[in-house]
Design a protein around this motif. Structure first.
Motif, PDB file in Angstrom:
ATOM      1  N   ALA A 156      -5.200 119.711  93.029  1.00 28.23           N
ATOM      2  CA  ALA A 156      -5.285 118.343  92.527  1.00 28.23           C
ATOM      3  C   ALA A 156      -3.884 117.783  92.341  1.00 28.23           C
ATOM      4  N   ALA A 157      -3.657 116.593  92.914  1.00 33.40           N
ATOM      5  CA  ALA A 157      -2.358 115.939  92.774  1.00 33.40           C
ATOM      6  C   ALA A 157      -2.542 114.431  92.878  1.00 33.40           C
ATOM      7  N   CYS A 158      -1.912 113.720  92.004  1.00 29.18           N
ATOM      8  CA  CYS A 158      -1.934 112.248  92.014  1.00 29.18           C
ATOM      9  C   CYS A 158      -3.358 111.687  92.023  1.00 29.18           C
ATOM     10  N   GLY A 159      -4.263 112.341  91.326  1.00 27.47           N
ATOM     11  CA  GLY A 159      -5.633 111.848  91.229  1.00 27.47           C
ATOM     12  C   GLY A 159      -6.527 112.188  92.401  1.00 27.47           C
ATOM     13  N   ALA A 160      -5.993 112.869  93.399  1.00 26.28           N
ATOM     14  CA  ALA A 160      -6.796 113.242  94.565  1.00 26.28           C
ATOM     15  C   ALA A 160      -6.953 114.760  94.603  1.00 26.28           C
ATOM     16  N   ALA A 161      -8.125 115.206  95.041  1.00 24.34           N
ATOM     17  CA  ALA A 161      -8.388 116.643  95.136  1.00 24.34           C
ATOM     18  C   ALA A 161      -8.461 117.058  96.596  1.00 24.34           C
ATOM     19  N   SER A 162      -7.849 118.195  96.895  1.00 28.50           N
ATOM     20  CA  SER A 162      -7.924 118.795  98.218  1.00 28.50           C
ATOM     21  C   SER A 162      -8.409 120.226  98.040  1.00 28.50           C
ATOM     22  N   TYR A 163      -8.930 120.802  99.106  1.00 26.54           N
ATOM     23  CA  TYR A 163      -9.436 122.163  99.047  1.00 26.54           C
ATOM     24  C   TYR A 163      -8.748 123.007 100.104  1.00 26.54           C
ATOM     25  N   PHE A 164      -8.276 124.186  99.685  1.00 32.86           N
ATOM     26  CA  PHE A 164      -7.544 125.075 100.582  1.00 32.86           C
ATOM     27  C   PHE A 164      -8.272 126.406 100.689  1.00 32.86           C
ATOM     28  N   CYS A 165      -8.412 126.886 101.927  1.00 31.53           N
ATOM     29  CA  CYS A 165      -9.037 128.182 102.169  1.00 31.53           C
ATOM     30  C   CYS A 165      -7.939 129.203 102.430  1.00 31.53           C
ATOM     31  N   ASN A 166      -7.849 130.225 101.586  1.00 38.04           N
ATOM     32  CA  ASN A 166      -6.850 131.267 101.761  1.00 38.04           C
ATOM     33  C   ASN A 166      -7.180 132.174 102.943  1.00 38.04           C
ATOM     34  N   GLN A 167      -8.448 132.299 103.310  1.00 33.31           N
ATOM     35  CA  GLN A 167      -8.847 133.131 104.450  1.00 33.31           C
ATOM     36  C   GLN A 167      -8.454 132.462 105.769  1.00 33.31           C
ATOM     37  N   CYS A 168      -8.768 131.177 105.908  1.00 32.34           N
ATOM     38  CA  CYS A 168      -8.451 130.432 107.131  1.00 32.34           C
ATOM     39  C   CYS A 168      -7.009 129.931 107.130  1.00 32.34           C
ATOM     40  N   ASN A 169      -6.403 129.905 105.919  1.00 40.80           N
ATOM     41  CA  ASN A 169      -5.028 129.430 105.728  1.00 40.80           C
ATOM     42  C   ASN A 169      -4.864 127.966 106.141  1.00 40.80           C
ATOM     43  N   GLU A 170      -5.832 127.125 105.688  1.00 40.03           N
ATOM     44  CA  GLU A 170      -5.747 125.702 106.006  1.00 40.03           C
ATOM     45  C   GLU A 170      -6.530 124.863 105.008  1.00 40.03           C
ATOM     46  N   LEU A 171      -6.169 123.575 104.948  1.00 39.31           N
ATOM     47  CA  LEU A 171      -6.904 122.631 104.113  1.00 39.31           C
ATOM     48  C   LEU A 171      -8.265 122.350 104.743  1.00 39.31           C
ATOM     49  N   LYS A 172      -9.265 122.100 103.900  1.00 38.12           N
ATOM     50  CA  LYS A 172     -10.614 121.796 104.369  1.00 38.12           C
ATOM     51  C   LYS A 172     -11.011 120.402 103.896  1.00 38.12           C
ATOM     52  N   SER A 173     -11.706 119.693 104.733  1.00 42.67           N
ATOM     53  CA  SER A 173     -12.161 118.349 104.419  1.00 42.67           C
ATOM     54  C   SER A 173     -13.216 118.396 103.318  1.00 42.67           C
ATOM     55  N   LYS A 174     -13.061 117.512 102.355  1.00 43.14           N
ATOM     56  CA  LYS A 174     -14.020 117.443 101.250  1.00 43.14           C
ATOM     57  C   LYS A 174     -15.431 117.145 101.749  1.00 43.14           C
ATOM     58  N   SER A 175     -15.537 116.427 102.845  1.00 41.33           N
ATOM     59  CA  SER A 175     -16.857 116.078 103.383  1.00 41.33           C
ATOM     60  C   SER A 175     -17.554 117.272 104.036  1.00 41.33           C
ATOM     61  N   ARG A 176     -16.823 118.338 104.330  1.00 38.70           N
ATOM     62  CA  ARG A 176     -17.402 119.496 105.007  1.00 38.70           C
ATOM     63  C   ARG A 176     -17.684 120.681 104.083  1.00 38.70           C
ATOM     64  N   ILE A 177     -17.045 120.714 102.920  1.00 38.88           N
ATOM     65  CA  ILE A 177     -17.194 121.885 102.052  1.00 38.88           C
ATOM     66  C   ILE A 177     -18.584 121.971 101.437  1.00 38.88           C
ATOM     67  N   ARG A 178     -18.947 123.181 101.018  1.00 38.29           N
ATOM     68  CA  ARG A 178     -20.233 123.420 100.363  1.00 38.29           C
ATOM     69  C   ARG A 178     -19.956 123.625  98.874  1.00 38.29           C
ATOM     70  N   ILE A 179     -20.634 122.832  98.046  1.00 38.28           N
ATOM     71  CA  ILE A 179     -20.465 122.915  96.592  1.00 38.28           C
ATOM     72  C   ILE A 179     -21.707 123.558  95.984  1.00 38.28           C
ATOM     73  N   GLU A 180     -21.498 124.506  95.067  1.00 33.35           N
ATOM     74  CA  GLU A 180     -22.591 125.126  94.330  1.00 33.35           C
ATOM     75  C   GLU A 180     -22.235 125.160  92.853  1.00 33.35           C
ATOM     76  N   PHE A 181     -23.254 125.138  92.015  1.00 37.49           N
ATOM     77  CA  PHE A 181     -23.046 125.349  90.588  1.00 37.49           C
ATOM     78  C   PHE A 181     -23.278 126.820  90.295  1.00 37.49           C
ATOM     79  N   VAL A 182     -22.338 127.441  89.563  1.00 44.26           N
ATOM     80  CA  VAL A 182     -22.475 128.825  89.139  1.00 44.26           C
ATOM     81  C   VAL A 182     -22.409 128.866  87.622  1.00 44.26           C
ATOM     82  N   ARG A 183     -23.107 129.832  87.035  1.00 47.46           N
ATOM     83  CA  ARG A 183     -23.149 129.930  85.568  1.00 47.46           C
ATOM     84  C   ARG A 183     -21.753 130.161  85.015  1.00 47.46           C
ATOM     85  N   ALA A 184     -21.397 129.409  84.003  1.00 50.63           N
ATOM     86  CA  ALA A 184     -20.130 129.582  83.295  1.00 50.63           C
ATOM     87  C   ALA A 184     -20.358 130.569  82.159  1.00 50.63           C
ATOM     88  N   GLU A 185     -19.497 131.512  82.050  1.00 46.07           N
ATOM     89  CA  GLU A 185     -19.635 132.544  80.994  1.00 46.07           C
ATOM     90  C   GLU A 185     -18.990 132.110  79.724  1.00 46.07           C
TER      91      GLU A 185
END
Length: 75
Positions: free
Chosen positions: A46-75
């Protein structure tokens, strides 16, 4: 504004202390993003009010429109 619904009871949740809270079932959840190409957990940058997503496995930024979001239980 994006609505966030509880995965268990489908009630709208509210942001509270770094997690989403469902008033109806009393459970806490957090959002987790996954890579659309390799299914690895993504790092949110997160920077300047915008969020980006980075994959450490692929070593590249991923488009927010392509990522899969899930809710996981918070402990």
């Amino acid at each position: 504004m994006e609505q966030n619904f509880c995965p268990e009871c489908q009630t709208e949740m509210h942001w509270h202390d770094n997690h989403y809270h469902c008033e109806d079932c009393g459970k806490n959840w957090r959002k987790q993003a996954y890579c659309p190409d390799c299914a690895a957990q993504l790092e949110k940058l997160a920077a300047c009010g915008a969020a980006s997503y980075f994959c450490n496995q692929c070593n590249e930024l991923k488009s927010k429109s392509r990522i899969r979001i899930e809710f996981v239980r918070a402990e």
